[in-house]
Scaffold this active site. Structure first.
Site, PDB file in Angstrom:
ATOM      1  N   LYS A  46       0.907  -1.348   0.402  1.00  0.00           N
ATOM      2  CA  LYS A  46      -0.060  -0.325   0.048  1.00  0.00           C
ATOM      3  C   LYS A  46       1.020   1.191   0.442  1.00  0.00           C
ATOM      4  O   LYS A  46       1.062   2.157   1.331  1.00  0.00           O
ATOM      5  CB  LYS A  46      -1.250   0.036   1.308  1.00  0.00           C
TER       6      LYS A  46
HETATM    7  N1  PPE Z   1      -7.854  -1.985  -2.647  1.00  0.00           N
HETATM    8  C1  PPE Z   1      -7.987  -1.236  -2.758  1.00  0.00           C
HETATM    9  C2  PPE Z   1      -6.971  -0.551  -4.025  1.00  0.00           C
HETATM   10  C3  PPE Z   1      -8.125  -0.056  -1.777  1.00  0.00           C
HETATM   11  O1  PPE Z   1      -7.041   1.300  -1.477  1.00  0.00           O
HETATM   12  C4  PPE Z   1      -8.204  -0.682  -0.699  1.00  0.00           C
HETATM   13  C5  PPE Z   1      -8.420   0.096   1.379  1.00  0.00           C
HETATM   14  C6  PPE Z   1      -8.509  -1.501   0.130  1.00  0.00           C
HETATM   15  C7  PPE Z   1      -9.185  -2.300  -2.189  1.00  0.00           C
HETATM   16  C8  PPE Z   1      -9.721  -2.653   1.311  1.00  0.00           C
HETATM   17  O2  PPE Z   1      -8.453  -2.877   1.590  1.00  0.00           O
HETATM   18  P1  PPE Z   1      -9.133  -3.270   3.536  1.00  0.00           P
HETATM   19  O3  PPE Z   1      -9.230  -1.455   4.034  1.00  0.00           O
HETATM   20  O4  PPE Z   1      -7.907  -3.633   4.287  1.00  0.00           O
HETATM   21  O5  PPE Z   1     -10.003  -3.731   3.627  1.00  0.00           O
HETATM   22  N2  PPE Z   1      -8.199   1.541   0.808  1.00  0.00           N
HETATM   23  C9  PPE Z   1      -7.996   2.675   1.771  1.00  0.00           C
HETATM   24  C10 PPE Z   1      -7.354   3.628   1.449  1.00  0.00           C
HETATM   25  C11 PPE Z   1      -9.102   4.697   1.179  1.00  0.00           C
HETATM   26  C12 PPE Z   1      -8.525   5.870   0.429  1.00  0.00           C
HETATM   27  O6  PPE Z   1      -9.331   6.270   0.103  1.00  0.00           O
HETATM   28  O7  PPE Z   1      -7.722   6.610   1.456  1.00  0.00           O
HETATM   29  C13 PPE Z   1      -9.041   2.075   3.046  1.00  0.00           C
HETATM   30  O8  PPE Z   1     -10.175   1.857   2.487  1.00  0.00           O
HETATM   31  O9  PPE Z   1      -8.781   2.843   3.867  1.00  0.00           O
END
Ligand code: PPE
Length: 307
Positions: free
Chosen positions: A159
């Site tokens: 990330k």
């Molecule tokens: N895919 C992507 C590309 C992604 O950025 C997130 C989280 C997820 C899947 C889901 O991961 P999890 O949060 O572990 O379930 N995206 C983060 C950032 C959003 C933002 O706009 O900033 C979040 O949801 O915190």
């Protein structure tokens, strides 16, 4: 989302005033996207505020840093303590928590190994990611013309801040086209993620979601929903999906820390079978909110109490 100011931000071991939580314009990460971050939510429970899967998220922060060869000068335990202290200092019962490790000030030029690593944690109030209406009635989604990067271009399972310019392009295209969110395909045409969420579909009572090798971020909300669904007797398959699988789904939804469980009601103007929030989506969404608010003892292991 317009930010609402809170009192304190944690920066490199100190609680600093919100207005002083600033960096130099020659911060390496501002120029080259050299940071890794997390998004975590804290929910109010009957035992007080609790951070959902805090250690899992911080573990992923360290794995992201490992990929980019950034040495985070703190331990997971120290960042757990710091996150909770920050939530307490701001007197918040529910908030979003954003740890960030970034290359700081002192060296310019591409070689990331020369720049110092700084760490910050910020918290703020963040409501429904795509809006309350989408949480209840479902979102309208576009398959983006922008592809998700191949893992040998940018690893999707880290990330990193810089990779989100790719999500940003997809998001721009979607909102300019009047949609709520984008879903991105990988270079081979298989479904990956939303701009900031994982994707699920439901067909004949079975849940499907793209596998890790498709180039997704392995979300903890995804893992939470898979666990809850299997515990409730649903079959969940992690399998490659193409866009027409999405068009012909009975139901679909996003998962993410920010997005929580957000139903999808339309994809590329095709109304899904459920025409709104489908019944299985609704059941999993309600269970998810009960889990994060500590209402189901079976899943209390995922809650980290702030007090
Ligand atoms: N895919 C992507 C590309 C992604 O950025 C997130 C989280 C997820 C899947 C889901 O991961 P999890 O949060 O572990 O379930 N995206 C983060 C950032 C959003 C933002 O706009 O900033 C979040 O949801 O915190």
């Amino acid at each position: 989302m317009a930010l609402e100011k809170v009192d304190k931000v944690w920066m490199d071991g100190e609680l600093v005033d919100w207005d002083r939580a600033t960096v130099h314009v020659l911060t390496h990460a501002l120029h080259y996207g050299t940071g890794v971050f997390e998004g975590i939510r804290c929910y109010d429970t009957k035992r007080g505020p609790a951070v959902f899967r805090l250690r899992d998220h911080l573990g992923r922060l360290f794995r992201s840093a490992q990929i980019y060869m950034m040495e985070i000068p703190y331990s997971i335990d120290e960042l757990v303590v710091a996150s909770k202290a920050l939530i307490r200092a701001n007197g918040l019962r529910e908030c979003y928590v954003r740890p960030l490790a970034y290359l700081g000030f002192g060296h310019m030029g591409l070689n990331p190994l020369l720049a110092p690593v700084n760490v910050s944690i910020a918290v703020w109030k963040w409501g429904a990611y795509l809006g309350e209406d989408c949480l209840e009635n479902g979102s309208r989604v576009q398959i983006s013309s922008w592809k998700r990067h191949d893992p040998n271009i940018i690893p999707a399972n880290a990330k990193a801040t810089g990779q989100y310019v790719n999500s940003g392009l997809a998001k721009i295209e979607a909102v300019k086209g009047g949609y709520d969110e984008a879903i991105m395909l990988n270079p081979h045409g298989y479904v990956t993620d939303g701009s900031g969420e994982n994707v699920f579909i439901v067909k004949d009572g079975v849940l499907f979601t793209p596998p890790t090798h498709a180039g997704i971020l392995e979300g903890f909300t995804r893992d939470t929903v898979i666990t809850i669904a299997r515990d409730r007797g649903y079959e969940v398959r992690e399998t490659d999906l193409v866009r027409s699988d999405l068009y012909t789904a009975d139901e679909a939804f996003f998962t993410g820390t920010a997005a929580e469980v957000t139903p999808i009601r339309e994809i590329d103007d095709r109304r899904l079978g459920s025409n709104g929030r489908g019944p299985i989506t609704k059941e999993l969404q309600q269970t998810f909110f009960a889990v994060v608010r500590g209402e189901i003892p079976e899943y209390e292991r995922w809650l980290d109490l702030v007090e």
